[in-house]
Scaffold this motif. Sequence first.
Motif, PDB file in Angstrom:
ATOM      1  N   ASN A  12       0.975  -1.102   0.050  1.00 38.92           N
ATOM      2  CA  ASN A  12       0.070  -0.027  -0.197  1.00 38.92           C
ATOM      3  C   ASN A  12       0.886   1.246  -0.072  1.00 38.92           C
ATOM      4  O   ASN A  12       2.079   1.160   0.354  1.00 38.92           O
ATOM      5  CB  ASN A  12      -1.060  -0.010   1.161  1.00 38.92           C
ATOM      6  CG  ASN A  12      -0.058   0.122   2.332  1.00 38.92           C
ATOM      7  OD1 ASN A  12       0.447   1.179   2.863  1.00 38.92           O
ATOM      8  ND2 ASN A  12      -0.258  -0.832   3.183  1.00 38.92           N
ATOM      9  N   LEU A  13       0.326   2.403  -0.164  1.00 34.83           N
ATOM     10  CA  LEU A  13       0.889   3.709  -0.763  1.00 34.83           C
ATOM     11  C   LEU A  13       1.442   4.171   0.853  1.00 34.83           C
ATOM     12  O   LEU A  13       2.414   5.113   0.762  1.00 34.83           O
ATOM     13  CB  LEU A  13       0.365   4.682  -1.316  1.00 34.83           C
ATOM     14  CG  LEU A  13      -0.106   4.312  -2.732  1.00 34.83           C
ATOM     15  CD1 LEU A  13      -0.853   5.246  -3.520  1.00 34.83           C
ATOM     16  CD2 LEU A  13       1.300   4.000  -3.544  1.00 34.83           C
ATOM     17  N   GLU A  14       0.939   3.532   2.045  1.00 32.63           N
ATOM     18  CA  GLU A  14       1.513   4.274   3.132  1.00 32.63           C
ATOM     19  C   GLU A  14       2.717   3.677   3.705  1.00 32.63           C
ATOM     20  O   GLU A  14       3.126   4.078   4.512  1.00 32.63           O
ATOM     21  CB  GLU A  14       0.452   4.127   4.257  1.00 32.63           C
ATOM     22  CG  GLU A  14      -0.711   5.227   3.994  1.00 32.63           C
ATOM     23  CD  GLU A  14      -2.170   4.603   4.074  1.00 32.63           C
ATOM     24  OE1 GLU A  14      -2.233   3.659   4.576  1.00 32.63           O
ATOM     25  OE2 GLU A  14      -3.041   5.257   3.340  1.00 32.63           O
ATOM     26  N   ASN A  15       3.072   2.347   3.131  1.00 30.29           N
ATOM     27  CA  ASN A  15       4.226   1.407   3.120  1.00 30.29           C
ATOM     28  C   ASN A  15       5.365   2.224   2.728  1.00 30.29           C
ATOM     29  O   ASN A  15       5.471   2.010   1.377  1.00 30.29           O
ATOM     30  CB  ASN A  15       3.944   0.133   2.866  1.00 30.29           C
ATOM     31  CG  ASN A  15       5.137  -0.936   3.394  1.00 30.29           C
ATOM     32  OD1 ASN A  15       6.378  -0.346   3.693  1.00 30.29           O
ATOM     33  ND2 ASN A  15       4.967  -2.079   3.083  1.00 30.29           N
ATOM     34  N   LEU A  16       6.115   2.921   3.563  1.00 24.17           N
ATOM     35  CA  LEU A  16       7.433   3.552   2.834  1.00 24.17           C
ATOM     36  C   LEU A  16       8.277   2.399   2.046  1.00 24.17           C
ATOM     37  O   LEU A  16       9.018   2.825   1.085  1.00 24.17           O
ATOM     38  CB  LEU A  16       8.188   3.888   4.146  1.00 24.17           C
ATOM     39  CG  LEU A  16       9.464   4.854   3.726  1.00 24.17           C
ATOM     40  CD1 LEU A  16       9.177   6.070   2.677  1.00 24.17           C
ATOM     41  CD2 LEU A  16      10.424   5.131   4.831  1.00 24.17           C
ATOM     42  N   VAL A  17       8.374   1.226   2.540  1.00 25.52           N
ATOM     43  CA  VAL A  17       9.225   0.102   1.967  1.00 25.52           C
ATOM     44  C   VAL A  17       8.612  -0.178   0.301  1.00 25.52           C
ATOM     45  O   VAL A  17       9.430  -0.197  -0.402  1.00 25.52           O
ATOM     46  CB  VAL A  17       9.474  -0.909   2.680  1.00 25.52           C
ATOM     47  CG1 VAL A  17      10.305  -2.193   1.878  1.00 25.52           C
ATOM     48  CG2 VAL A  17      10.034  -0.708   3.808  1.00 25.52           C
TER      49      VAL A  17
ATOM     50  N   ARG B  88       6.711   1.956  -1.345  1.00 20.77           N
ATOM     51  CA  ARG B  88       6.768   3.150  -2.071  1.00 20.77           C
ATOM     52  C   ARG B  88       8.190   3.306  -2.801  1.00 20.77           C
ATOM     53  O   ARG B  88       8.339   3.806  -3.614  1.00 20.77           O
ATOM     54  CB  ARG B  88       6.492   4.461  -1.205  1.00 20.77           C
ATOM     55  CG  ARG B  88       4.948   4.691  -1.044  1.00 20.77           C
ATOM     56  CD  ARG B  88       4.424   5.743  -0.251  1.00 20.77           C
ATOM     57  NE  ARG B  88       4.883   6.828  -0.614  1.00 20.77           N
ATOM     58  CZ  ARG B  88       5.307   7.777   0.287  1.00 20.77           C
ATOM     59  NH1 ARG B  88       4.939   7.759   1.543  1.00 20.77           N
ATOM     60  NH2 ARG B  88       6.010   8.821  -0.329  1.00 20.77           N
ATOM     61  N   SER B  89       9.132   2.908  -1.777  1.00 19.79           N
ATOM     62  CA  SER B  89      10.820   2.933  -2.144  1.00 19.79           C
ATOM     63  C   SER B  89      11.011   2.102  -3.346  1.00 19.79           C
ATOM     64  O   SER B  89      11.394   2.287  -4.281  1.00 19.79           O
ATOM     65  CB  SER B  89      11.562   2.729  -0.929  1.00 19.79           C
ATOM     66  OG  SER B  89      12.901   2.693  -1.347  1.00 19.79           O
ATOM     67  N   TYR B  90      10.219   0.753  -3.199  1.00 20.68           N
ATOM     68  CA  TYR B  90      10.661  -0.009  -4.174  1.00 20.68           C
ATOM     69  C   TYR B  90       9.745   0.094  -5.266  1.00 20.68           C
ATOM     70  O   TYR B  90      10.573  -0.062  -6.420  1.00 20.68           O
ATOM     71  CB  TYR B  90       9.737  -1.477  -3.726  1.00 20.68           C
ATOM     72  CG  TYR B  90       9.674  -2.564  -4.889  1.00 20.68           C
ATOM     73  CD1 TYR B  90      10.876  -3.161  -5.144  1.00 20.68           C
ATOM     74  CD2 TYR B  90       8.395  -2.650  -5.437  1.00 20.68           C
ATOM     75  CE1 TYR B  90      10.448  -4.338  -6.252  1.00 20.68           C
ATOM     76  CE2 TYR B  90       8.230  -3.576  -6.243  1.00 20.68           C
ATOM     77  CZ  TYR B  90       9.102  -4.440  -6.966  1.00 20.68           C
ATOM     78  OH  TYR B  90       9.051  -5.381  -8.058  1.00 20.68           O
ATOM     79  N   ALA B  91       8.628   0.709  -5.485  1.00 20.05           N
ATOM     80  CA  ALA B  91       7.986   1.023  -6.468  1.00 20.05           C
ATOM     81  C   ALA B  91       8.855   2.405  -7.378  1.00 20.05           C
ATOM     82  O   ALA B  91       8.722   2.042  -8.583  1.00 20.05           O
ATOM     83  CB  ALA B  91       6.530   1.505  -6.083  1.00 20.05           C
ATOM     84  N   PHE B  92       9.137   3.249  -6.510  1.00 19.35           N
ATOM     85  CA  PHE B  92       9.848   4.498  -7.197  1.00 19.35           C
ATOM     86  C   PHE B  92      11.089   3.911  -7.923  1.00 19.35           C
ATOM     87  O   PHE B  92      11.580   4.118  -9.014  1.00 19.35           O
ATOM     88  CB  PHE B  92      10.386   5.439  -6.189  1.00 19.35           C
ATOM     89  CG  PHE B  92      11.238   6.565  -6.714  1.00 19.35           C
ATOM     90  CD1 PHE B  92      10.683   7.467  -7.344  1.00 19.35           C
ATOM     91  CD2 PHE B  92      12.549   6.500  -6.603  1.00 19.35           C
ATOM     92  CE1 PHE B  92      11.485   8.507  -7.840  1.00 19.35           C
ATOM     93  CE2 PHE B  92      13.298   7.405  -7.048  1.00 19.35           C
ATOM     94  CZ  PHE B  92      12.608   8.577  -7.449  1.00 19.35           C
ATOM     95  N   TRP B  93      11.959   3.101  -6.955  1.00 23.82           N
ATOM     96  CA  TRP B  93      13.253   2.711  -7.724  1.00 23.82           C
ATOM     97  C   TRP B  93      13.284   1.639  -8.715  1.00 23.82           C
ATOM     98  O   TRP B  93      14.005   1.549  -9.598  1.00 23.82           O
ATOM     99  CB  TRP B  93      14.361   2.258  -6.514  1.00 23.82           C
ATOM    100  CG  TRP B  93      14.606   3.497  -5.625  1.00 23.82           C
ATOM    101  CD1 TRP B  93      14.447   3.960  -4.350  1.00 23.82           C
ATOM    102  CD2 TRP B  93      15.531   4.431  -6.035  1.00 23.82           C
ATOM    103  NE1 TRP B  93      15.211   4.985  -4.154  1.00 23.82           N
ATOM    104  CE2 TRP B  93      15.950   5.382  -5.209  1.00 23.82           C
ATOM    105  CE3 TRP B  93      16.327   4.712  -7.519  1.00 23.82           C
ATOM    106  CZ2 TRP B  93      16.840   6.353  -5.124  1.00 23.82           C
ATOM    107  CZ3 TRP B  93      17.344   5.874  -7.399  1.00 23.82           C
ATOM    108  CH2 TRP B  93      17.468   6.570  -6.434  1.00 23.82           C
ATOM    109  N   SER B  94      12.094   0.927  -8.771  1.00 24.75           N
ATOM    110  CA  SER B  94      11.910  -0.127  -9.779  1.00 24.75           C
ATOM    111  C   SER B  94      11.670   0.701 -10.990  1.00 24.75           C
ATOM    112  O   SER B  94      12.203   0.336 -12.105  1.00 24.75           O
ATOM    113  CB  SER B  94      10.659  -0.888  -9.453  1.00 24.75           C
ATOM    114  OG  SER B  94      10.753  -1.779  -8.368  1.00 24.75           O
TER     115      SER B  94
END
Length: 147
Positions: A9-14, A16-22
């Motif tokens: 979910n978007l509240e999970n920083l991990v 969000r980081s995974y999605a961004f860097w992917s």
Amino acid sequence: MANLLENLNLENLVFRSYAFWSVVLILKMLFMAFLTVIQRVKNKAVASKEDSPKGIVKFSEDVERQRRAHRNDLENIPIFLIIAFLYVLTSPSQFIAVNLIRLFAISRLIHTFVYAIKPMQPARAITFFVGALVTFYMSINVLIFFY
């Protein structure tokens, strides 16, 4: 099973980081294809006879360097994307997970620079092994979690 999916979910920083860097890594892989084309045009090097008006295949070390760098990405980044996704599902420490994801992505960006753009050793080997160690660490954690 529902508990695992709560990590996506978007509240999970991990996550969000995974999605961004992917996405950064995927765009980088796409960019590598264009860099290869640019080198082919610049060096007037073609991959096959049908691509050449005269039917002559021309070898270029610059093109081959780009191709090898792109191939290295294709061999390493998809594996990381799968393992990192599974790692996100394990509810890892936010600090460790976010920094491992960043470390892998930044090491791959630097790897491209020192492999394809400005060839340098041992920087190329170091950046490769940093990414490999991150992937290995995540893989072991995923195995332990799901066993």
